[in-house]
Design a protein around this motif. Sequence first.
Motif, mmCIF file in Angstrom:
data_model
loop_
_atom_site.group_PDB
_atom_site.id
_atom_site.type_symbol
_atom_site.label_atom_id
_atom_site.label_comp_id
_atom_site.label_asym_id
_atom_site.label_seq_id
_atom_site.Cartn_x
_atom_site.Cartn_y
_atom_site.Cartn_z
ATOM 1 N N GLU A 155 -4.378 -7.900 -9.856
ATOM 2 C CA GLU A 155 -4.893 -6.637 -9.870
ATOM 3 C C GLU A 155 -5.715 -7.146 -10.740
ATOM 4 O OE1 GLU A 155 -5.334 -3.948 -8.114
ATOM 5 O OE2 GLU A 155 -3.555 -3.002 -7.935
ATOM 6 N N HIS B 257 -7.559 -4.218 0.411
ATOM 7 C CA HIS B 257 -7.104 -4.276 -1.089
ATOM 8 C C HIS B 257 -5.774 -5.189 -1.301
ATOM 9 C CE1 HIS B 257 -7.180 -4.626 -5.720
ATOM 10 N NE2 HIS B 257 -5.895 -3.893 -5.670
ATOM 11 N N ARG C 284 -8.107 0.825 1.620
ATOM 12 C CA ARG C 284 -7.451 0.108 -0.115
ATOM 13 C C ARG C 284 -6.427 -0.717 0.922
ATOM 14 N NH1 ARG C 284 -7.064 0.058 -4.852
ATOM 15 N NH2 ARG C 284 -5.279 0.755 -5.309
ATOM 16 N N LYS D 98 -12.117 1.169 -1.369
ATOM 17 C CA LYS D 98 -11.236 2.558 -1.534
ATOM 18 C C LYS D 98 -10.926 3.327 -0.294
ATOM 19 C CE LYS D 98 -14.273 3.711 -6.301
ATOM 20 N NZ LYS D 98 -14.852 4.333 -6.330
ATOM 21 N N TRP E 114 6.595 0.419 -10.691
ATOM 22 C CA TRP E 114 5.268 1.657 -10.465
ATOM 23 C C TRP E 114 5.813 2.845 -9.860
ATOM 24 C CZ3 TRP E 114 3.230 -1.315 -12.916
ATOM 25 C CH2 TRP E 114 3.005 -3.057 -12.732
ATOM 26 N N ILE F 27 2.512 1.213 -4.091
ATOM 27 C CA ILE F 27 1.516 1.558 -4.861
ATOM 28 C C ILE F 27 0.560 2.318 -4.354
ATOM 29 C CG2 ILE F 27 -0.797 0.768 -5.988
ATOM 30 C CD1 ILE F 27 2.705 -0.437 -6.297
ATOM 31 N N ASP F 28 0.177 3.544 -3.536
ATOM 32 C CA ASP F 28 -0.441 4.341 -2.498
ATOM 33 C C ASP F 28 -0.137 5.415 -2.395
ATOM 34 O OD1 ASP F 28 -2.569 2.451 -4.079
ATOM 35 O OD2 ASP F 28 -4.541 3.014 -2.270
ATOM 36 N N GLN F 29 0.966 5.443 -2.614
ATOM 37 C CA GLN F 29 1.794 6.556 -1.482
ATOM 38 C C GLN F 29 2.711 6.660 -2.531
ATOM 39 O OE1 GLN F 29 1.727 5.115 3.099
ATOM 40 N NE2 GLN F 29 -0.275 6.899 3.043
ATOM 41 N N TYR G 51 0.958 -1.152 0.170
ATOM 42 C CA TYR G 51 0.365 -0.618 0.169
ATOM 43 C C TYR G 51 0.665 1.271 0.072
ATOM 44 C CZ TYR G 51 -2.358 3.413 2.339
ATOM 45 O OH TYR G 51 -3.517 5.076 1.770
ATOM 46 N N SER G 52 2.083 1.001 0.621
ATOM 47 C CA SER G 52 2.647 2.653 1.166
ATOM 48 C C SER G 52 2.879 2.493 -0.543
ATOM 49 C CB SER G 52 4.251 1.992 2.284
ATOM 50 O OG SER G 52 2.818 1.847 3.651
#
Length: 434
Positions: A57, A76, A73, A69, A341, A17-19, A14-15
């Motif tokens: 994914e 996910h 997340r 969401k 990514w 990909i999302d951050q 999460y860190s």
Amino acid sequence: MAANIRALAAKCAYSVIDQGRSLGDELPKQIAKIDIKDKGLLQEICYGVLRYLPELENEVQQLIQKPLKGKQRVFHFLMLVGIYQLKYMRIPDHAAVSETVEAANALKSRHLGGLINGVLRNYQRKVEKQTDDTKQPELSDPVKYSHPGWFIKKIKVAYPDQWQNILIANQERPPMWLRVNKQHNSPENYIEQLKNVAVDFDYIDPKSQAIKLTQAVGVDKLPGFALGHVSIQDGAAQQAAILLECEPNDNVLDCCAAPGGKTCHILESTPDIASMTAIDIDENRLVRVNENLERLQLKAKVITGDAASQDWWDGTLYDKILLDVPCSATGVIRRHPDIKWLRKADDIEKLAELQSQILKNIWSLLKPGGTLLYATCSILPEENSTQVQHFIENNNDVDLIPITENESDIGWQILPNEHSMDGFYYAKLVKKEQ
């Protein structure tokens, strides 16, 4: 209570990909929370999820009605962690499912634990129903090869006959290469020491005499590691000191030097050079340079400095310069799958512009008759052959020295897994005498 490995792996993914944080920064934070015996499992899951992200994914997308969401997340990514274990690891399926569901509880959500259990059970049923005759849906290239679309397009253009091999090579696990410190030992003698401790090797590079191990081992298994007799460095990176061809009494600069492997290799190879200066813009990364120098009992002038400026320079010209410029790192994706990514399409033009500025600036610090070795761990022509060609065309004091057998090549492009090495680029430039 012991930290849940799957929960930490989901947080780590999460860190990244999302951050937008690097795996190199995030993974050590999570490793610090667990018993050392679990380090390998956490690394395997984190690297695996990032290596196969689009594929995982795609599996999840088929198994849930609507994506998670916001604050959900991280769950996910926990699903991706679960499917990665079921698809690619030898953990028994029941353990992979139960531990991943338990991770949802560790992340404070029993409700989502039920969802994750259902998704993983449905994935198992889907796999069980598949036979050799089951017609598989046509996958897009990003899902099929687990790379971003923009990168695949660039590789197709640059390497129309090799693009698939490059993408496949990026998915492989990197080998472990050793660099023998020739101030202590010859590679031949060190190989005998490896045999004595039952560490197997399967290749020696004829140019650099780098040793590739059959499988990775802990540094505690390497004879003389703590004493500086050997270092870990990819075979491609070990070409730099050989190509630079330093001589006694040379004044040498290693530019953008962190973490210092090439600095140390030059000093090991030519201990009687007059001086070695290592600069890097990142003061924190220079800590690693000093640590490596200390372990190997070597000395260099280590300076925090921006290669695009001359604020750090004392005015003395250099005989030899290794210029390992900031780059996209697209040649080392197999070692750092998060690069796929974190890097974006518009980064490449900005990097090429920075590389051009640095090359122009550092060239002015080279003596007439001196050698500059331009290096990247990229496989993109914009950063490599095109960059060097443009520099040659715009400067009348540059001679390109052939590295490969094909004299028309602009430098030497090593592709990922070529001779089992990382992707790397070198161009050898000599400044014409006045």
